[in-house]
Motif scaffolding. Sequence first.
Motif, mmCIF file in Angstrom:
data_model
loop_
_atom_site.group_PDB
_atom_site.id
_atom_site.type_symbol
_atom_site.label_atom_id
_atom_site.label_comp_id
_atom_site.label_asym_id
_atom_site.label_seq_id
_atom_site.Cartn_x
_atom_site.Cartn_y
_atom_site.Cartn_z
ATOM 1 N N HIS A 61 0.824 -1.206 0.000
ATOM 2 C CA HIS A 61 0.000 0.000 0.000
ATOM 3 C C HIS A 61 0.859 1.258 0.000
ATOM 4 O O HIS A 61 0.543 2.244 -0.640
ATOM 5 C CB HIS A 61 -0.947 0.008 1.199
ATOM 6 C CG HIS A 61 -1.955 -1.081 1.127
ATOM 7 N ND1 HIS A 61 -2.655 -1.350 -0.028
ATOM 8 C CD2 HIS A 61 -2.387 -1.979 2.031
ATOM 9 C CE1 HIS A 61 -3.459 -2.368 0.179
ATOM 10 N NE2 HIS A 61 -3.310 -2.777 1.418
ATOM 11 N N LYS A 74 2.440 1.915 -3.420
ATOM 12 C CA LYS A 74 1.481 2.390 -4.426
ATOM 13 C C LYS A 74 1.482 3.919 -4.515
ATOM 14 O O LYS A 74 1.141 4.470 -5.560
ATOM 15 C CB LYS A 74 0.069 1.922 -4.072
ATOM 16 C CG LYS A 74 -0.128 0.436 -4.213
ATOM 17 C CD LYS A 74 -0.795 0.102 -5.508
ATOM 18 C CE LYS A 74 -0.934 -1.398 -5.618
ATOM 19 N NZ LYS A 74 -1.408 -1.812 -6.909
ATOM 20 N N LEU A 75 1.831 4.566 -3.426
ATOM 21 C CA LEU A 75 1.830 6.028 -3.425
ATOM 22 C C LEU A 75 2.873 6.600 -4.385
ATOM 23 O O LEU A 75 2.526 7.379 -5.267
ATOM 24 C CB LEU A 75 2.033 6.572 -2.007
ATOM 25 C CG LEU A 75 0.928 6.225 -1.007
ATOM 26 C CD1 LEU A 75 1.281 6.759 0.368
ATOM 27 C CD2 LEU A 75 -0.387 6.824 -1.466
ATOM 28 N N ILE A 92 4.211 5.109 -6.831
ATOM 29 C CA ILE A 92 3.836 4.701 -8.191
ATOM 30 C C ILE A 92 2.770 5.652 -8.731
ATOM 31 O O ILE A 92 2.845 6.118 -9.872
ATOM 32 C CB ILE A 92 3.315 3.246 -8.216
ATOM 33 C CG1 ILE A 92 4.448 2.280 -7.862
ATOM 34 C CG2 ILE A 92 2.769 2.893 -9.593
ATOM 35 C CD1 ILE A 92 4.011 0.837 -7.740
ATOM 36 N N ALA A 93 1.805 5.972 -7.862
ATOM 37 C CA ALA A 93 0.752 6.900 -8.281
ATOM 38 C C ALA A 93 1.330 8.260 -8.622
ATOM 39 O O ALA A 93 0.970 8.861 -9.638
ATOM 40 C CB ALA A 93 -0.295 7.032 -7.183
ATOM 41 N N LEU A 148 0.939 -8.615 -3.565
ATOM 42 C CA LEU A 148 -0.200 -8.439 -2.662
ATOM 43 C C LEU A 148 -1.146 -9.642 -2.735
ATOM 44 O O LEU A 148 -1.537 -10.198 -1.711
ATOM 45 C CB LEU A 148 -0.950 -7.160 -3.027
ATOM 46 C CG LEU A 148 -2.149 -6.834 -2.164
ATOM 47 C CD1 LEU A 148 -1.708 -6.491 -0.761
ATOM 48 C CD2 LEU A 148 -2.945 -5.685 -2.754
#
Lengths: 338, 224
Positions: A129, A132-133, A135-136, A168
Amino acid sequence: MRFTAYIRDRLFCIVTYVTFFLVFWLMMVAFRSPVSLMRAFALLLFFLAAANLSWDYLRKRKFYQEFLYNLASLDKKYLVLETIENPGFYEGQIWHEAMYEINKSMLEHLKGYEESIRDFKEYIEMWVHEVKLPIASLLLMCHNNRGALEKKYVEQIRRVDSYTDQVLYYVRSEHTENDYIIKEVSLADLVRKTALKNKDDLLENGIDFSVEHVNVCIITDAKWMEFILNQLVNNSMKYKKKEDSSVIRIFAKQDADKTVLHVWDNGVGIAAGDLPQVYKKAFTGENGRTHAKSTGMGLYIVKQLCNKLGHGIEISTIAGEYTDVQITFTRNDYYFRD
Amino acid sequence: MKRILIVEDDVAISAELKELLQNAGYQAEEMTDFAHAAETIAAANADLLLLDINLPGLNGELLLREIRKTSQIPVIMVTSRTSEADEVLSMSYGADDYITKPYHPTILLLRIANIFKRIDAVREGTTALHYRDVLVNPAKGTLVREAEELLLTKNEMIIFQLLLENQERIVSRDALMTDLWDNNEFVNDNALTVNISRLRAKLSEFGYPDAIETRKKQGYVLVR
């Protein structure tokens, strides 16, 4: 516990009895004892020995037979100690206490591992999680600086994202208690999301992507199924033939009691010898040697998730011609009743 | 101009989101004070809220429930969590949409545009779309001018609608492609080019020869 084996085990004791008896017999002959006394004495001695041996045999047999029977019928053998009573003889008690200690230390040892694995999995989930930040933000940065950055950067970020997803779902596929919600899901919706996610890759590679007859509702978990579809489409893209005119076709066939989703591609296919093993963890096979990107995890996780969700998965393929992955959703009237 | 409030604690993402939205023609504001989130949001009086679920010191879902007590502002939940339960919870608390990170920027913009389209349609009580003196009828796939009618294919209509919504602004090929794919039309690059030139030819025959302009390496513009 066999009687003959027990007797053999007690051979020394029996030999001692017999020797003792013979010595006494010879002594009594030497002292000219009356024959009747000698006979009575022999009989007494024999019964004493027999009673002694059989009493010992019987109480041990009772314990060991129960123990062996429980051991054979138990599924988790290490729990056998819980099923037997404390043996009534000294050696047994020593053995029982030792086993108890061994068992306890083993369980503590296992518990430690269990905890560390669970901690690690929780950490991995959290890490995914977190990762993902960036990557975003990378994706947004690429989009905001279009022109300065080429599309191939976005493609690589997408790959990072897809591998992170794989981690994941791998972690989740192994402990079921993590949440999934089975409900009615539109297959068309899932396909659309998957297509959008891979749009750039598909267009970049000039792959002809066609979708037919997917206006169906299926009973599944949307997130997990989306991941499965994504994996399959990614596989189709990864194992396409070198030359152009690659095709990926997604279509569904409906029966009275089930819906079968096909993900068909005209890629390199899977060698017949490899087919039975493609669901094995880390199996890469023939295609793994020719395609550097293979990890052998994709189909393994897909299979695990399918098992958890109760979907069937089958692959029909001819090497060098096509691969057709079929996922079977059984229809359940219970859910459709209203 | 539509105002969008970004409630996101990751500074890098928040800044990039702001730039993305501004480039797309929205007025974007970042929220930096999470201590009095509900009040700040109410005071900002924005047209749409991009709400992260993981915020420092509070939970986006609960914040959403708090907001819903007083306001009907459209909310898109943005999150890196990918559990179905979060989505269900968000939707049941009154979110209008739910997107997981990392989202495709074009898709995010499309979702935002869709929500505004829906709201405006409700507000005006009509779904009528006009281009110059032509009435656009997406449901029938036709352009109507008095008695005359021009028939468009599904793809052409999707393209025309997106251009119309962004009139006078450049619409990238990527945005058009994303919109088509979002409408289950999985066309490739060539097909998009063919569809646009067909749409051009049709419009030109209908009396609007220069309606769609090409901007090299950027996209297309529908001129007034």
